[in-house]
Design a protein around this motif. Structure first.
Motif, short mmCIF file in Angstrom:
data_model
loop_
_atom_site.label_atom_id
_atom_site.label_comp_id
_atom_site.label_asym_id
_atom_site.label_seq_id
_atom_site.Cartn_x
_atom_site.Cartn_y
_atom_site.Cartn_z
N LEU C 257 0.82 -1.22 0.00
CA LEU C 257 0.00 0.00 0.00
C LEU C 257 0.85 1.26 0.00
O LEU C 257 0.37 2.35 0.31
N THR C 304 -4.95 -9.86 7.22
CA THR C 304 -5.62 -10.03 5.94
C THR C 304 -5.79 -11.54 5.73
O THR C 304 -5.22 -12.35 6.46
N HIS C 316 -4.45 -12.46 -4.73
CA HIS C 316 -4.86 -11.33 -3.89
C HIS C 316 -4.00 -10.11 -4.19
O HIS C 316 -4.49 -8.99 -4.24
N PRO C 319 -4.39 -7.86 -7.89
CA PRO C 319 -5.47 -6.87 -8.04
C PRO C 319 -5.32 -5.70 -7.07
O PRO C 319 -5.68 -4.57 -7.41
N VAL C 320 -4.81 -5.97 -5.86
CA VAL C 320 -4.59 -4.86 -4.93
C VAL C 320 -3.61 -3.86 -5.55
O VAL C 320 -3.85 -2.65 -5.55
N LEU C 324 -3.79 0.17 -6.43
CA LEU C 324 -2.78 1.17 -5.99
C LEU C 324 -2.27 1.95 -7.18
O LEU C 324 -2.25 3.19 -7.19
N GLU D 83 -11.31 -10.39 -0.22
CA GLU D 83 -10.20 -10.57 -1.15
C GLU D 83 -9.34 -9.32 -1.17
O GLU D 83 -9.81 -8.21 -0.98
N GLY D 84 -8.06 -9.55 -1.46
CA GLY D 84 -7.12 -8.44 -1.46
C GLY D 84 -6.66 -8.19 -0.04
O GLY D 84 -6.33 -9.14 0.69
N VAL D 85 -6.62 -6.94 0.35
CA VAL D 85 -6.16 -6.64 1.71
C VAL D 85 -7.26 -5.98 2.52
O VAL D 85 -7.09 -4.92 3.11
N HIS D 316 -12.76 -9.68 -8.42
CA HIS D 316 -11.78 -8.76 -8.99
C HIS D 316 -11.92 -7.38 -8.35
O HIS D 316 -10.93 -6.72 -8.06
N PRO D 319 -10.71 -6.61 -4.25
CA PRO D 319 -9.29 -6.36 -3.96
C PRO D 319 -8.76 -5.09 -4.61
O PRO D 319 -7.91 -4.41 -4.03
N VAL D 320 -9.26 -4.75 -5.80
CA VAL D 320 -8.84 -3.49 -6.42
C VAL D 320 -9.21 -2.32 -5.51
O VAL D 320 -8.39 -1.44 -5.23
N SER D 322 -9.65 -2.40 -2.40
CA SER D 322 -8.82 -2.39 -1.18
C SER D 322 -7.46 -1.75 -1.45
O SER D 322 -6.87 -1.14 -0.56
N GLY D 323 -6.98 -1.85 -2.69
CA GLY D 323 -5.75 -1.16 -3.06
C GLY D 323 -5.96 0.34 -3.17
O GLY D 323 -5.13 1.14 -2.73
#
Lengths: 357, 357, 357, 357
Positions: C257, C304, C316, C319-320, C324, D83-85, D316, D319-320, D322-323
Motif C-alpha cells: 500500500l 488479511t 490477492h 489486483p490490490v 494502488l 479478497e485483497g487486503v 476482482h 481487492p482493487v 482495497s488497493g
C-alpha cells in the motif's frame, strides 16, 4: 473408404508428440479426411486457453508431418476439462480413400464426414439462427460421409459461446445468453436434431432453446468453445459397405450414475465381461460419454450441490463420469463431456463406443 | 450395549432438521454415547467454514432435543467437500446402555468408543508429538468401547491443520507443514496405527511423516480440520456379545477405480447383487470410503491432472469416488473422504460398510 | 545503441495484432535485440497455459513480421495473471545498433542486455545450483548490455518451477519445493543478487533459500513459469552515452500500500503531478511493480486473508496493486507481478518506471 | 438520541471476541438500537457460509453480553468477501436513548433506523415485487430513524438471492434471475431509490431491473445473501438536533479508480491531509465503498478481464478497491462491497465516510 482410429495421450496441453507419431504411421497419400477429437486439460472456464493451445499444437503436428494440404482436410474438436481422473488425450480418425465403391450389401461400418458452418454473428449465438446454421452444417457432413440421416450414429458439434464481453452491446433477450456454454450446446444439439429428423425445426424458437425439455436429439454430443466463431461438425455413420472394421454403438444414459446402461452397451457391442461382470479387461477402441444432471441438481431422489457450489456444474459432472467409466471399464481414457442440454431428457446423457468387427 | 445407526440428509450446511428428528426418536435416558459423522458441503479449502457451521447446527440440535448433558456425551466429526454427486448428510450413531454384560460367546457386533486428545500446540502439528497424542486418544477410545486392538474395525480421526497464518513464527522444518491437510491426516493415521499395533512407534519420526510410504495403518480414515486444535476420535469395533445387529466390514482399495474391491466387500457383507451383478438395490446401513492417488497423479499407467490443475487434489478425488460408489451402489449418500496419506499404500484407499446381521 | 520502448494491448491471450503493428514500425535492419515483457491473462495456477499461448502468438508475430533471424535475437518474458484491473498487454523493447560508440561523458540512458541459462535439471530447481545458474545468466546479460554491476537498473528473471508431477521421484528435501512458484522466484532473485554484488554467494545455500529473509536483491523482479526449463534474463541498465532518451528509476516499496513511494518515484523521475498531487495525467513510458506481503499476511498491523483463503496469495496481491497503481497513475496498464521473495525485505516490494529525458 | 460507532476486527469468521468487548463497553439500559455491519471472509460464491457463521457468532455475542431482549433490537448485515487486503471486521453502531427531544436548530448529526421486510417468495425475487418490498422496508427504517427522505445519508440493504436450486420450478423469465447476486442487488437499490424519491416506481418493471441503466439511487449500498429470505435495512441519516458528534458524507465514484473522489470526500469531511496530500494519518470513523465496473469490463478506455476470467467479477473488484482505499487512507479496514448495479451509473460507485464533528 476405410476409417482408422487411434488414441494418443498428451503430456501437457501443448504436447502433440504422440499425435505426430500416429500421423506419421499413416500413408498421407491415401487420406481423404482427418478428424481429431481431444480432451484437453485446463480450467474449462470462459477464460480457458488450453483449447487454443491444443489447436495450435495439433495444427502444427499435422502441418509438420503431413503438410499444409492435409491440414485443409483436417477437422479438430477439443473439449476442455479433465477434472477427476480423465487422461488428457485425443482420438485420431483417418478416413482412407478406397478403390472400390461401397457395397450396399456389405456389413455396416463406420464412415466419417465433416463440415464447418460460417461464423455465427455475435447477436445470433445461442438463438434459432445459430441452430439452423448447425443443421445446415450437419447436413453437409452427412453428404461428406455419404450417409443418410438413418445411418448417422453420432455427431459431434463444437459451437461458439457468446462472449460476456459483448454484454454491453446486446439487447436484453440476447444478453441472457452471454457467457452461457449451456446455450451454445443447446443450439448445437437442436440444430443437429433438425438435420437428423429428430427435432421439429418449427419448434426451435428462441424461447424454446435451453428451456423446452421435450426437445432433444439422441445422437449428438455438443461442446462449446470461446476460441471459435463458427461451428465444427464431426459426424460418424454406420454405412453398409463402408470399409474397415469399425462400428459405433450408443446407449442413452438415464442419469450420470447409469452403470447398467454402460454394461448393456458393452455387451451389445460385443466386449467380453471380466470375472466381476465388468469390462476392465476389454476396452473399446473409443469411448464417448455425455452427461448431465437435472436443473436443481437432484439425483436418485437426493440433493447434490452441483448447482450450489463454488464451481461450475461441468466441473462436478466430468469427474463423476470419470469414476463411473473407470469403475466399469478400468480406464482413465475416455471422451467425457459435461452438459447434455437438449441432447437427452433432463438429467440424462449418452454413451457411445467404437468397436471392431 | 446396542449401537443404533441412522442417516440424515441436510438441506444446507446449517440444516439440522433431519438430525433433530432422528435424535428425537431416541430414548434419551438410554443413551451412553452419541457420535455424528457428517459430510458437509463447502469449498473444503483452508478458509472453509462449513465445518464450523455444521458443528454449530449439530450442537444446537443435540442441545435442543436431548439437553446440555447429552451434548457432553456427543462426538462429532465432519468432513467437508461434497463435490460431484455426494449428498450432504450425516450418520448418527447412538450407543444404548444395556442391562446385561457382553457375552464373549455372542456374535461380534458393532460397538462405539470415542475420545478427544488435548489441544496440539501449533509447532507440534503434523509432527511426531501430534501422532503420539492421536495414539493416546485412540487407546482411550478403545477403552471407552471396551475393545481390544484386534477387535477395532475402523477408526475415524479428525486432526488439526497447522494454519498458514503461523508461518512467520515457525522454524523451517515445521513451516513446511503449514497449511497442509496432508500432514494433518498423516499424523492421525500413524497415531492410530501405533495404537492398533500396525505401525512401529519408533519409526514415526518427523522425517518419516508424510514421506515413508511403507508406514500405514489399515483401519483408519483420517480427516483434517482448521476449526479445531485437538483430535477427535470415533472408533468402531466388532465385539463378541455387543448388542444390536450391526457389524462393520472393510476392504482395501488398490486404487480409486477399484470397483472389484467394492463388489467383493458387498458380497462378503452379505448384500444381494442385482441383475447386473451390481448392488444398486441393496444399500448398506452405512458406507465409508477413503481414497487417494499416487504422488504424481498416475493412475492405471496413465497421466491424470490431479496434481497439476487449478484446484486441490481432494476436489478431484471426491467426485471420482462419488461416481465409483454411484456406479456400484446407485446412491449419492456415502461418507467419501479424499487423502489417504499413510492410511494405505501410495494410491490405495479403504472402503468399509456397516450392515445388519 | 538506442533503446526504443512501446506498449501493446492484447485482445486475448493469443492476440498479437498490436505487437505485430509495433514490430512493423521498426526498421528490422537496425535491430540488435528485441525484448518483450508481457502480462497475460489466465488463471496463473500451475496448470495455466496462457503463457505458452502468449509465447506462441508473440513468436509467430516476430517471425511473420521480422523473420526467423530476428526471432533468434528476441527474448520474451511473460507474467501470467491480470486479476483486478490489469489490462493484458506487453512492452516491446528494441535496441538499435548505432554507428558511434558510447560516450562515457554522455548522459546515462537505458540499454538492454539479455541472456538464457541452460535448462535446470528438475532436482536442482529451487536450490543453490539453480541460483548459481541465474547468476551466470545475469552476468552474461550484463556483458550483452555492456553494463557494469553498478549501472544495472533492473533485471527481470523468468525461472522454472519444479513441477509437482515429479514429486514421486524426488528426495524429501527437494520435494518440498515441488509446485512452489515461491522457490522459483527466490532462487532467481538470489542469483541475480549474486551477480549484482548485493548477495553473498556463500550464504545462498539450500537451507537459506526462501527462508533467510536478510538476503535479498534490490534490483530484480523474478517471475516463475512452468512452461520453460531454463532461465530467461532481461536486463536494463542506465549507461552513460547509451543512445536514445530513456532512463529507468526505481524505488523500494515498504509494503503493497506504499503510495508515498510511488509519488516519490514519479516526482524523482520528473513526471508532473495533477491538481490532486497524483499522476493521473502524465503516465510514464513503462511502469513495473513487484509486490509481496509478510508471511502470515499481516499488513499495517491488521490481519488479511491473503494466506487463508480459497486462492493463492498472488491472486490477492496483483489486483490490490492494480488498485494502488490505478489510484496514483489512473491507468490499468502496468507490469504488476506478485511474490517478492528475496527481492525485498519481507512484505516489501519494488516499483520502477521508464521515462524520457 | 446519540449514535455511537466502533470497529472490531475478527480473527476468523466465527470470531466475535472483539465485538463482545465493544458491546460490554456499552450501557445496555440506554441502547435503543444496535446495528452491526460486517465484512466476513469467505469465498463469496453462492455456497458461502461465512455469513451464517458470522451471524451465529454475532448473535451469540449480543445474547451473551446484552441479553435476549437486546438481540430483538439488533440488526446485522454481513457482506462476504475480503479478497485483497480487506481485514475481516465489523462496525458496531449503537443508538442511545436521550432524555431531550431533537432540536431542529441543532447541527445535523447521524441517526440510525432499521427495518426488515417480510420474506420474499422465491418466484418474486429479483423482480418488481421484491423492489416494492424493499421500498416499504426503507420507508419503515426512515420512520424508525425519524428521518425525512432528504435527510437520509446512506441506506444499506441486504437482499435475498433466488437460489439456483429452484431453477426447475421457475417460469423462464424468472429462471434467468436464479443464482444472480446482481439481480438481488439491483432490486434492493431500486426499492431504496423509490423510497428516497430518486427512482420512479412506475419504471421499476421486471424488464427494466438489471437493465435500464438510467435508473439508479445515489444513497444506497446493496449486498445480496443466500442465507436469508427477507430484506434487512440499516439506514443512516444526518438529522438536525440528533445527538452525538457523528455525521456521514458521501461522494459518487466515477469508476473504481476514482482516487480524486476519495480525496475530495476526505477534504470535505474535514480530515487532515498528510505530507503527500493523502490521508494516511487521519482515518475516518468509518469508511464505506461500493464499486462496480461497466458491462464488458472496459476501464479507462482499456480492456480488463473482470468478466472473462475464472472467477466472479466481485472477486476482482473488491481487492482493487482495497488497493485504492489503502493507497489513499493507508488502512485495510473499510467496508468494501462489489457490484453497484443501479446504485450508480454503469461503472460508477459510491464512497461514504463517518466522521466526528
Amino acid at each position: 473408404m476405410t476409417l482408422l482410429l487411434s488414441a494418443h495421450d498428451c503430456d501437457g496441453p501443448g504436447d502433440a508428440r504422440a499425435l505426430a507419431q500416429r500421423l506419421s504411421a499413416l500413408q498421407a497419400g491415401r487420406i481423404r479426411r482427418l478428424a481429431i477429437l481431444g480432451k484437453t486439460e485446463g480450467t474449462a472456464t470462459l477464460n480457458d486457453f488450453s483449447r487454443e493451445l491444443a489447436l495450435n499444437a495439433a495444427t502444427a503436428a499435422v502441418r509438420n508431418v503431413l503438410g499444409e494440404a492435409m491440414l485443409a482436410r483436417t477437422t479438430m474438436v477439443f473439449s476442455t476439462g479433465c477434472e477427476g481422473v480423465i487422461t488428457p488425450f485425443g482420438y485420431l480418425m483417418a478416413e482412407l480413400t478406397e478403390d472400390a465403391p461401397r457395397d450396399p450389401a456389405g456389413p455396416a461400418r463406420l464412415a466419417l464426414g465433416v463440415a464447418t458452418s460460417p461464423a455465427i454473428p455475435v447477436a445470433d449465438r445461442g438463438g434459432r439462427a445459430h441452430a439452423l446454421a448447425v443443421a445446415e452444417a450437419v447436413r453437409a457432413a452427412m453428404a461428406d460421409a455419404g450417409a443418410t440421416a438413418d445411418q448417422v450414429a453420432l455427431v459431434f458439434v463444437k459451437s461458439p459461446v457468446l462472449p460476456r464481453r459483448h454484454l454491453a452491446e446486446l439487447p436484453p433477450g440476447v444478453a441472457a445468453r452471454a457467457g452461457s456454454t449451456a446455450f451454445a450446446r443447446a443450439v448445437a444439439a437442436l440444430g443437429a436434431g433438425i438435420a437428423l429428423g429428430e427435432v421439429d425445426s418449427d419448434r426451435v424458437q428462441d424461447a424454446a432453446i435451453g428451456r423446452d425439455t421435450t426437445l432433444h436429439s439422441r445422437r449428438v454430443m455438443a461442446v462449446s468453445g470461446t476460441e471459435l466463431a463458427h461451428n465444427e461438425v464431426i459426424l460418424l455413420a454406420n454405412i453398409p459397405g463402408a470399409g474397415g472394421d469399425l462400428r459405433l454403438e450408443s446407449e442413452p444414459l438415464a442419469d450420470i450414475l447409469d452403470a447398467p446402461a454402460l454394461l448393456r452397451l458393452a455387451r451389445r457391442a460385443g466386449l467380453a465381461p471380466d470375472a466381476h461382470g465388468l469390462f476392465t479387461g476389454s476396452a473399446p477402441e473409443a469411448l464417448f460419454l455425455k452427461v448431465g444432471i437435472r436443473p436443481g441438481g437432484q439425483l436418485r431422489g437426493r440433493r447434490t450441490t452441483v448447482f450450489e457450489s463454488e464451481f461450475d456444474a461441468d466441473k462436478h459432472l466430468r469427474p463423476v463420469a470419470s469414476g463411473l467409466v473407470g469403475a466399469i471399464f478400468g480406464t482413465t481414457r475416455s471422451f467425457i463431456s459435461g452438459g447434455a442440454e437438449q441432447q437427452a431428457p433432463p438429467g440424462g446423457g449418452l454413451a457411445a463406443m467404437v468397436v471392431r468387427g
